[in-house]
Scaffold this motif. Structure first.
Motif, PDB file in Angstrom:
ATOM      1  N   GLN A  35       0.816  -1.211   0.000  1.00 35.01           N
ATOM      2  CA  GLN A  35       0.000   0.000   0.000  1.00 35.01           C
ATOM      3  C   GLN A  35       0.850   1.261   0.000  1.00 35.01           C
ATOM      4  OE1 GLN A  35      -2.475   0.330   3.469  1.00 35.01           O
ATOM      5  NE2 GLN A  35      -3.348   2.285   2.870  1.00 35.01           N
ATOM      6  N   LYS A  36       1.990   1.212   0.685  1.00 35.66           N
ATOM      7  CA  LYS A  36       2.778   2.437   0.900  1.00 35.66           C
ATOM      8  C   LYS A  36       3.966   2.594  -0.034  1.00 35.66           C
ATOM      9  CE  LYS A  36       1.397   2.941   5.725  1.00 35.66           C
ATOM     10  NZ  LYS A  36       1.786   2.809   7.155  1.00 35.66           N
ATOM     11  N   ILE A  37       4.160   1.676  -0.954  1.00 40.47           N
ATOM     12  CA  ILE A  37       5.285   1.792  -1.888  1.00 40.47           C
ATOM     13  C   ILE A  37       5.269   3.117  -2.649  1.00 40.47           C
ATOM     14  CG2 ILE A  37       6.112   0.920  -4.120  1.00 40.47           C
ATOM     15  CD1 ILE A  37       6.013  -1.866  -3.018  1.00 40.47           C
ATOM     16  N   PRO A  38       4.117   3.596  -3.172  1.00 40.42           N
ATOM     17  CA  PRO A  38       4.131   4.891  -3.872  1.00 40.42           C
ATOM     18  C   PRO A  38       4.577   6.045  -2.970  1.00 40.42           C
ATOM     19  CG  PRO A  38       2.123   3.679  -4.381  1.00 40.42           C
ATOM     20  CD  PRO A  38       2.794   2.944  -3.264  1.00 40.42           C
ATOM     21  N   ARG A  39       4.185   6.035  -1.692  1.00 42.77           N
ATOM     22  CA  ARG A  39       4.580   7.109  -0.771  1.00 42.77           C
ATOM     23  C   ARG A  39       6.062   7.017  -0.445  1.00 42.77           C
ATOM     24  NH1 ARG A  39      -0.614   6.476   3.352  1.00 42.77           N
ATOM     25  NH2 ARG A  39      -2.224   6.760   1.750  1.00 42.77           N
ATOM     26  N   ILE A  40       6.571   5.788  -0.325  1.00 40.25           N
ATOM     27  CA  ILE A  40       8.001   5.615  -0.072  1.00 40.25           C
ATOM     28  C   ILE A  40       8.811   6.110  -1.265  1.00 40.25           C
ATOM     29  CG2 ILE A  40       9.816   3.894   0.299  1.00 40.25           C
ATOM     30  CD1 ILE A  40       7.775   2.268   1.923  1.00 40.25           C
ATOM     31  N   GLU A  41       8.305   5.850  -2.467  1.00 40.74           N
ATOM     32  CA  GLU A  41       8.977   6.356  -3.658  1.00 40.74           C
ATOM     33  C   GLU A  41       8.986   7.884  -3.675  1.00 40.74           C
ATOM     34  OE1 GLU A  41      10.659   4.751  -6.001  1.00 40.74           O
ATOM     35  OE2 GLU A  41      10.343   2.873  -4.913  1.00 40.74           O
ATOM     36  N   ASN A  42       7.904   8.486  -3.224  1.00 40.07           N
ATOM     37  CA  ASN A  42       7.854   9.952  -3.152  1.00 40.07           C
ATOM     38  C   ASN A  42       8.842  10.492  -2.121  1.00 40.07           C
ATOM     39  OD1 ASN A  42       5.819  10.095  -5.075  1.00 40.07           O
ATOM     40  ND2 ASN A  42       4.176  10.059  -3.561  1.00 40.07           N
ATOM     41  N   ARG A  44      11.757   9.446  -1.597  1.00 41.32           N
ATOM     42  CA  ARG A  44      13.104   9.493  -2.193  1.00 41.32           C
ATOM     43  C   ARG A  44      13.377  10.832  -2.857  1.00 41.32           C
ATOM     44  NH1 ARG A  44      14.686   4.363  -5.671  1.00 41.32           N
ATOM     45  NH2 ARG A  44      16.695   5.437  -5.455  1.00 41.32           N
ATOM     46  N   ALA A  45      12.315  11.524  -3.244  1.00 40.23           N
ATOM     47  CA  ALA A  45      12.507  12.847  -3.832  1.00 40.23           C
ATOM     48  C   ALA A  45      13.033  13.837  -2.796  1.00 40.23           C
ATOM     49  CB  ALA A  45      11.187  13.356  -4.420  1.00 40.23           C
ATOM     50  N   LEU A  46      12.688  13.618  -1.526  1.00 42.00           N
ATOM     51  CA  LEU A  46      13.177  14.478  -0.451  1.00 42.00           C
ATOM     52  C   LEU A  46      14.549  14.042   0.035  1.00 42.00           C
ATOM     53  CD1 LEU A  46       9.874  14.781   1.654  1.00 42.00           C
ATOM     54  CD2 LEU A  46      10.834  16.480   0.092  1.00 42.00           C
ATOM     55  N   ASP A  47      14.790  12.724   0.039  1.00 44.01           N
ATOM     56  CA  ASP A  47      16.064  12.180   0.511  1.00 44.01           C
ATOM     57  C   ASP A  47      16.345  10.885  -0.246  1.00 44.01           C
ATOM     58  OD1 ASP A  47      18.242  11.188   1.863  1.00 44.01           O
ATOM     59  OD2 ASP A  47      17.506  11.772   3.842  1.00 44.01           O
ATOM     60  N   PRO A  48      17.394  10.843  -1.075  1.00 46.00           N
ATOM     61  CA  PRO A  48      17.666   9.665  -1.920  1.00 46.00           C
ATOM     62  C   PRO A  48      17.852   8.361  -1.137  1.00 46.00           C
ATOM     63  CG  PRO A  48      18.986  11.532  -2.629  1.00 46.00           C
ATOM     64  CD  PRO A  48      18.332  11.940  -1.343  1.00 46.00           C
ATOM     65  N   LYS A  49      18.263   8.437   0.130  1.00 46.99           N
ATOM     66  CA  LYS A  49      18.494   7.202   0.889  1.00 46.99           C
ATOM     67  C   LYS A  49      17.193   6.528   1.321  1.00 46.99           C
ATOM     68  CE  LYS A  49      18.751   9.057   5.600  1.00 46.99           C
ATOM     69  NZ  LYS A  49      19.578   9.283   6.794  1.00 46.99           N
ATOM     70  N   LEU A  50      16.064   7.245   1.243  1.00 48.33           N
ATOM     71  CA  LEU A  50      14.793   6.715   1.743  1.00 48.33           C
ATOM     72  C   LEU A  50      14.121   5.815   0.702  1.00 48.33           C
ATOM     73  CD1 LEU A  50      13.336   9.889   3.524  1.00 48.33           C
ATOM     74  CD2 LEU A  50      14.611   7.987   4.520  1.00 48.33           C
ATOM     75  N   ASP A  51      14.795   4.713   0.378  1.00 41.18           N
ATOM     76  CA  ASP A  51      14.200   3.745  -0.550  1.00 41.18           C
ATOM     77  C   ASP A  51      13.519   2.634   0.248  1.00 41.18           C
ATOM     78  OD1 ASP A  51      16.316   2.339   0.481  1.00 41.18           O
ATOM     79  OD2 ASP A  51      17.410   2.156  -1.409  1.00 41.18           O
ATOM     80  N   LEU A  52      12.966   1.647  -0.463  1.00 44.53           N
ATOM     81  CA  LEU A  52      12.220   0.579   0.186  1.00 44.53           C
ATOM     82  C   LEU A  52      13.101  -0.224   1.132  1.00 44.53           C
ATOM     83  CD1 LEU A  52       9.643  -1.056   0.543  1.00 44.53           C
ATOM     84  CD2 LEU A  52      10.261  -2.371  -1.497  1.00 44.53           C
ATOM     85  N   ASN A  53      14.329  -0.537   0.723  1.00 40.31           N
ATOM     86  CA  ASN A  53      15.229  -1.306   1.579  1.00 40.31           C
ATOM     87  C   ASN A  53      15.509  -0.574   2.886  1.00 40.31           C
ATOM     88  OD1 ASN A  53      15.476  -3.446  -0.219  1.00 40.31           O
ATOM     89  ND2 ASN A  53      17.213  -2.523  -1.296  1.00 40.31           N
ATOM     90  N   TYR A  54      15.657   0.747   2.801  1.00 40.47           N
ATOM     91  CA  TYR A  54      15.918   1.540   4.010  1.00 40.47           C
ATOM     92  C   TYR A  54      14.736   1.437   4.973  1.00 40.47           C
ATOM     93  CZ  TYR A  54      17.534   5.433   6.896  1.00 40.47           C
ATOM     94  OH  TYR A  54      17.956   6.206   7.951  1.00 40.47           O
ATOM     95  N   PHE A  55      13.523   1.512   4.440  1.00 41.96           N
ATOM     96  CA  PHE A  55      12.333   1.406   5.289  1.00 41.96           C
ATOM     97  C   PHE A  55      12.200   0.006   5.881  1.00 41.96           C
ATOM     98  CE2 PHE A  55      11.140   5.429   3.574  1.00 41.96           C
ATOM     99  CZ  PHE A  55      10.216   5.961   4.467  1.00 41.96           C
ATOM    100  N   ASN A 174       8.723  25.181  10.422  1.00 39.79           N
ATOM    101  CA  ASN A 174       8.890  23.924   9.697  1.00 39.79           C
ATOM    102  C   ASN A 174       9.528  22.905  10.628  1.00 39.79           C
ATOM    103  OD1 ASN A 174      10.470  21.899   7.914  1.00 39.79           O
ATOM    104  ND2 ASN A 174       9.078  22.900   6.479  1.00 39.79           N
ATOM    105  N   LYS A 175       8.776  21.845  10.972  1.00 42.85           N
ATOM    106  CA  LYS A 175       9.250  20.888  11.970  1.00 42.85           C
ATOM    107  C   LYS A 175      10.401  20.041  11.458  1.00 42.85           C
ATOM    108  CE  LYS A 175       4.766  20.613  14.288  1.00 42.85           C
ATOM    109  NZ  LYS A 175       3.638  19.755  14.695  1.00 42.85           N
ATOM    110  N   ARG A 176      10.432  19.781  10.168  1.00 44.61           N
ATOM    111  CA  ARG A 176      11.518  18.962   9.626  1.00 44.61           C
ATOM    112  C   ARG A 176      12.818  19.744   9.563  1.00 44.61           C
ATOM    113  NH1 ARG A 176      13.311  17.539   4.345  1.00 44.61           N
ATOM    114  NH2 ARG A 176      11.740  18.903   3.444  1.00 44.61           N
ATOM    115  N   GLU A 177      12.752  20.990   9.094  1.00 52.31           N
ATOM    116  CA  GLU A 177      13.955  21.810   8.976  1.00 52.31           C
ATOM    117  C   GLU A 177      14.286  22.568  10.259  1.00 52.31           C
ATOM    118  OE1 GLU A 177      13.425  24.345   5.638  1.00 52.31           O
ATOM    119  OE2 GLU A 177      13.313  22.691   4.194  1.00 52.31           O
ATOM    120  N   LYS A 178      13.328  22.624  11.182  1.00 47.34           N
ATOM    121  CA  LYS A 178      13.492  23.319  12.459  1.00 47.34           C
ATOM    122  C   LYS A 178      13.874  24.784  12.266  1.00 47.34           C
ATOM    123  CE  LYS A 178      14.737  19.116  14.983  1.00 47.34           C
ATOM    124  NZ  LYS A 178      15.717  18.440  15.859  1.00 47.34           N
ATOM    125  N   ARG A 179      13.101  25.437  11.439  1.00 48.18           N
ATOM    126  CA  ARG A 179      13.287  26.870  11.233  1.00 48.18           C
ATOM    127  C   ARG A 179      11.944  27.495  10.891  1.00 48.18           C
ATOM    128  NH1 ARG A 179      17.078  29.004   8.433  1.00 48.18           N
ATOM    129  NH2 ARG A 179      18.569  27.288   8.685  1.00 48.18           N
TER     130      ARG A 179
END
Length: 370
Positions: A35-42, A44-55, A174-179
């Motif tokens: 179900q979440k593969i499309p969101r995980i692929e998205n 990767r656009a924010l951080d290249p290391k966030l692929d399926l294997n990483y999750f 911005n909670k992710r960037e903390k600014r």
């Protein structure tokens, strides 16, 4: 002979429970990943290391721990219903009772095993699960849909009450960037009169120095005679005692803390005058009430499935699954009621046990007296 029966039942209990646990984990994991593969692929656009294997390595093992502890009561209830119904259909229970053992004696291994699981889950809930939640919650927002992801990782207004007299407001954080931008700190006296105000155009969190850095700031100190002293500059470093996650907590923060840490956090927030603590109190009370439900549901399942019935295993499983989901759903529904301040968190998190305990007791003693 009874000791042999005890070992047999304990083995059946733990074996069926382990099988159900593994089955649930594998099935739900496969469904969730698909179900979440499309969101995980998205992501990767924010951080290249966030692929399926990483999750699969850094998210799902901890997510499964949370899943198992959430549905532990269902797993226990269905496991006991399943193997006890099979014993009843095979007339094994009749044989044990006919040998002279009372039903209370027959139930002893159920009590021992359920207490073992309850104590183990109690320790996991209070100390291990928070550690797993830290790992899980670092990545979980990336598995949300775009709307919910924006709420967690995006930009929004935030505020914090440092004490009964001190407040922070940030117009856009911005909670992710903390600014963020539009920073305001205000301090009041006991008569609710402002005595100090600090404003800044931009603010960010310096993680290395554990400080907020304010850019384009203006300070205003208001004296007792209502005169004002102004000061301004480009760069100002301020420490407010806690990092942004503590100052601007979301409902997930309580999940990340062990029980001693959560108690300190709740106490600190109460001292500051924060009355919006029900989500964290729900988390605190549920950590104990859910393990207790393991014992209650074990005896409820034993009472419902220890007699051979028309319809056999199927009718018992259907009844068991229905009751177990009602039990867990009631916890989730009462969380919402409690967070809306319509019921105290302690009552909300213990209410299902308070309802199911007398039902289990009545059915158990009715079965024991037959």
């Amino acid at each position: 002979m009874l000791k042999i029966v005890d070992r047999y039942i304990i083995k059946k209990y733990l074996g069926t429970f382990s099988f159900m646990l593994i089955l649930l984990s594998v099935v739900v994991l496969v469904i969730d990943v698909q179900q979440k593969i499309p969101r995980i692929e998205n992501a990767r656009a924010l951080d290249p290391k966030l692929d399926l294997n990483y999750f699969l390595i850094h998210f799902y093992p901890f997510w499964i721990i949370n899943l198992v502890m959430t549905f532990l009561s269902i797993l226990v209830f269905i496991s006991v219903i399943y193997f006890t119904s099979r014993m009843a259909n095979n007339t094994e229970i009749v044989a044990v009772i006919s040998s002279g053992a009372s039903f209370h004696r027959f139930a002893r291994p159920y009590l021992i095993t359920s207490l073992f699981i309850a104590v183990l889950s109690l320790l996991v809930n209070h100390f291990v699960l928070p550690w797993a939640n830290i790992k899980k919650n670092q990545l979980e927002a990336y598995t949300y849909n775009s709307t919910n992801k924006e709420k967690v990782l995006g930009t929004a207004p935030v505020s914090a009450q440092l004490s009964r007299m001190e407040y922070i407001f940030i117009n856009s954080w911005n909670k992710r960037e903390k600014r963020g931008s539009g920073f305001v700190f205000q301090k009041f006296d006991k008569n609710r009169k402002m005595t100090y105000e600090l404003k800044a155009n931009d603010v960010y969190w310096d993680n290395a120095k554990k400080q907020f850095v304010l850019n384009g700031f203006v300070e205003k100190t208001i004296n007792k005679d209502d005169s004002e002293k102004l000061n301004s500059g480009f760069d100002l470093k301020k420490s407010y005692g806690h990092d942004p996650e503590e100052l601007f907590p979301n409902e997930l923060l309580g999940q990340n803390k062990t029980t001693p840490e959560l108690l300190k956090f709740i106490s600190r927030e109460r001292e500051k005058g924060n009355s919006n603590l029900n989500a964290h109190l729900n988390e605190l009370y549920q950590r104990t009430s859910m393990p207790v439900s393991v014992v209650i549901l074990t005896f409820l399942a034993l009472s419902l499935s220890s007699q051979k019935k028309r319809g056999g295993l199927g009718i018992n499983l259907a009844l068991g699954i229905s009751l177990a989901f009602i039990f867990v759903f009631s916890f989730e529904a009462l969380k919402v009621v409690s967070e809306n301040k319509s019921m105290s968190p302690a009552l909300a998190m213990w209410f299902p046990n308070m309802i199911f305990l007398p039902i289990a007791a009545i059915l158990y003693f009715k079965r024991a007296n037959q």
